[in-house]
Design a protein around this motif. Structure first.
Motif, short mmCIF file in Angstrom:
data_model
loop_
_atom_site.label_atom_id
_atom_site.label_comp_id
_atom_site.label_asym_id
_atom_site.label_seq_id
_atom_site.Cartn_x
_atom_site.Cartn_y
_atom_site.Cartn_z
N LEU A 1 0.83 -1.21 0.00
CA LEU A 1 0.00 0.00 0.00
C LEU A 1 0.86 1.26 0.00
CD1 LEU A 1 -2.82 -1.00 2.52
CD2 LEU A 1 -2.98 -0.88 0.03
N LYS A 2 1.98 1.19 0.72
CA LYS A 2 2.91 2.33 0.77
C LYS A 2 3.51 2.59 -0.60
CE LYS A 2 5.28 5.39 3.19
NZ LYS A 2 4.64 6.51 3.91
N ILE A 3 3.92 1.53 -1.29
CA ILE A 3 4.50 1.67 -2.63
C ILE A 3 3.48 2.23 -3.61
CG2 ILE A 3 5.41 0.36 -4.61
CD1 ILE A 3 6.66 -1.57 -2.56
N CYS A 4 2.23 1.79 -3.46
CA CYS A 4 1.16 2.27 -4.36
C CYS A 4 0.72 3.69 -4.03
CB CYS A 4 -0.04 1.33 -4.28
SG CYS A 4 0.25 -0.30 -4.97
N GLY A 5 1.14 4.20 -2.88
CA GLY A 5 0.75 5.55 -2.48
C GLY A 5 -0.68 5.62 -1.99
N ASP A 6 -1.23 4.51 -1.54
CA ASP A 6 -2.61 4.47 -1.06
C ASP A 6 -2.73 5.08 0.33
OD1 ASP A 6 -2.91 2.97 -3.37
OD2 ASP A 6 -4.28 1.54 -2.43
N ASP A 7 -3.89 5.65 0.59
CA ASP A 7 -4.24 6.07 1.95
C ASP A 7 -4.68 4.79 2.67
OD1 ASP A 7 -5.62 6.83 4.26
OD2 ASP A 7 -6.27 8.72 3.38
N THR A 8 -3.84 4.29 3.56
CA THR A 8 -4.08 3.00 4.20
C THR A 8 -5.43 2.94 4.91
OG1 THR A 8 -1.70 2.67 4.52
CG2 THR A 8 -3.18 1.34 5.87
N LYS A 9 -5.75 3.96 5.66
CA LYS A 9 -7.01 3.98 6.41
C LYS A 9 -8.21 3.94 5.48
CE LYS A 9 -9.48 6.46 10.07
NZ LYS A 9 -9.47 7.64 10.99
N LYS A 10 -8.13 4.66 4.37
CA LYS A 10 -9.23 4.71 3.42
C LYS A 10 -9.33 3.41 2.64
CE LYS A 10 -11.01 7.44 -0.46
NZ LYS A 10 -10.76 8.60 -1.35
N THR A 11 -8.20 2.90 2.17
CA THR A 11 -8.19 1.67 1.38
C THR A 11 -8.70 0.48 2.18
OG1 THR A 11 -6.31 2.44 0.06
CG2 THR A 11 -6.74 0.07 0.05
N LEU A 12 -8.25 0.38 3.41
CA LEU A 12 -8.65 -0.74 4.27
C LEU A 12 -10.00 -0.50 4.96
CD1 LEU A 12 -5.24 -1.73 5.91
CD2 LEU A 12 -6.28 -2.60 3.82
N ARG A 13 -10.52 0.71 4.80
CA ARG A 13 -11.81 1.08 5.39
C ARG A 13 -11.80 0.87 6.91
NH1 ARG A 13 -15.79 -1.35 0.69
NH2 ARG A 13 -17.34 0.06 1.51
N ARG B 1 -10.23 -8.62 1.93
CA ARG B 1 -11.31 -7.64 1.98
C ARG B 1 -10.76 -6.22 2.03
NH1 ARG B 1 -12.92 -12.37 1.53
NH2 ARG B 1 -12.18 -12.83 3.63
N GLY B 2 -9.48 -6.08 2.34
CA GLY B 2 -8.87 -4.77 2.36
C GLY B 2 -8.21 -4.41 1.05
N VAL B 3 -7.00 -4.92 0.82
CA VAL B 3 -6.23 -4.54 -0.36
C VAL B 3 -6.87 -5.05 -1.65
CG1 VAL B 3 -3.97 -4.62 -1.47
CG2 VAL B 3 -4.12 -4.59 1.02
N LEU B 4 -7.12 -6.36 -1.73
CA LEU B 4 -7.63 -6.94 -2.99
C LEU B 4 -9.00 -6.39 -3.35
CD1 LEU B 4 -7.25 -8.94 -5.30
CD2 LEU B 4 -8.31 -10.70 -3.84
N TYR B 5 -9.92 -6.38 -2.40
CA TYR B 5 -11.28 -5.93 -2.70
C TYR B 5 -11.32 -4.46 -3.10
CZ TYR B 5 -16.24 -4.96 -2.18
OH TYR B 5 -17.54 -4.56 -2.41
#
Length: 303
Positions: free
Chosen positions: A51-63, A133-137
């Motif tokens: 998630l860090k490499i992708c630049g994702d907002d971890t809290k938002k992506t993982l809900r 349910r977090g990253v993949l979904y």
């Protein structure tokens, strides 16, 4: 970067890492509990690094959102109402596929109940939900939530690397996917997953203890017949109906029922983007897991 952020890239990354850890650590680590702890620990770290490499907002992506306190107790109840359905599916699967997990789980439970709960309920519930349910979904639902739930459940099921577990894990993946949308919180699915696995361990422990006193025989308890499957249909149906009502109630308490209803409105579904969320890498990961499951089935038939 677009490919790296895709569901296919993450799926293939997971499968490759799975086999590297399984074979690499398996050579040096013989303690089952230590192996499982390190295995899930590395997978968890890998997920957050991805998630860090992708630049994702971890809290938002993982809900990582709060859920209604009342619905939290309904989530716990849901983990029990889906058990008869999962059990019914498992019984049918046992007619066609080898059970490659029960004996191993029984041995682990009898060695240490506490460590078994930690490595078979807590860790899988936490890590698998973050992964699937977090990253993949989060990648698969970009087209539409229904397709995302089914595809993530499909890979979640086959990622167990055997057909017997795939049968009920696919069902659980669908339930957990719906629960995630009903609450908009991964904490709900983590809780349900942990409790479901934990109750399985406690049930295995209870059956094993009874068997030790000669009251029952574990092998006899696991024998599946067509008549026993037919007899379990009413309980499975009741469990399924209760589970559906619980998910509806949970979505209502979390203010998500209106959104869930739009899934069943044709005019709304037509506005969903016609976007392809899978690629060759996703299906390559699925095929690798499928082929490995065949190998497990063949190997188990000779044991």
């Amino acid at each position: 970067m677009k490919y790296i952020k895709s569901a296919g890239c993450f799926s293939l990354f997971y499968v490759i890492l799975y086999f590297i850890l399984s074979t690499g650590m398996g050579i040096f680590i013989t303690n089952t509990y230590l192996f499982t702890t390190l295995f899930y620990g590395i997978l968890l770290i890998a997920a957050f690094l991805y998630l860090k490499i992708c630049g994702d907002d971890t809290k938002k992506t993982l809900r990582m959102h709060k859920i209604h306190i009342g619905s939290f107790f309904l989530v716990i109840l849901l983990a029990f109402t889906i058990r008869p359905v999962a059990g019914f599916i498992t019984m049918i699967a046992n007619l066609f596929f080898q059970d490659v997990t029960t004996n191993t789980m029984t041995q682990k439970v009898m060695q240490s109940l506490g460590l078994s709960v930690f490595t078979t309920a807590f860790l899988p519930g936490l890590v698998e939900e973050i992964l699937f349910r977090g990253v993949l979904y989060s990648r698969l639902r970009k087209a539409n939530p229904i397709k995302g739930i089914l595809l993530s459940a499909l890979l979640f099921g086959i990622a167990h690397m055997n057909f017997q577990q795939f049968s009920y894990a696919f069902f659980l993946g669908i339930v957990f996917g719906c629960l995630l949308e009903a609450t908009d919180s991964i904490f709900a699915t983590i809780t349900a997953h942990m409790i479901f696995n934990g109750s399985s361990i406690l049930l295995t422990y209870a059956i094993s203890k009874v068997s030790l006193f000669g009251v029952n025989n574990l092998n006899t308890a696991n024998t599946v017949t067509v008549s026993s499957i037919i007899a379990s249909i009413p309980v499975a149906l009741i469990g399924l109906i209760l589970s559906i009502f619980l998910i509806i109630a949970i979505s209502y308490l979390n203010g998500r029922l209106g959104y869930i209803k739009t899934w069943f409105q044709k005019d709304i579904r037509q506005t969903w983007p016609k976007k392809r969320v899978t690629n060759i890498s996703f299906w390559a990961a699925f095929i690798v897991c499928f082929l490995f499951s065949i190998m497990m089935e063949i190997t188990a038939s000779f044991l």
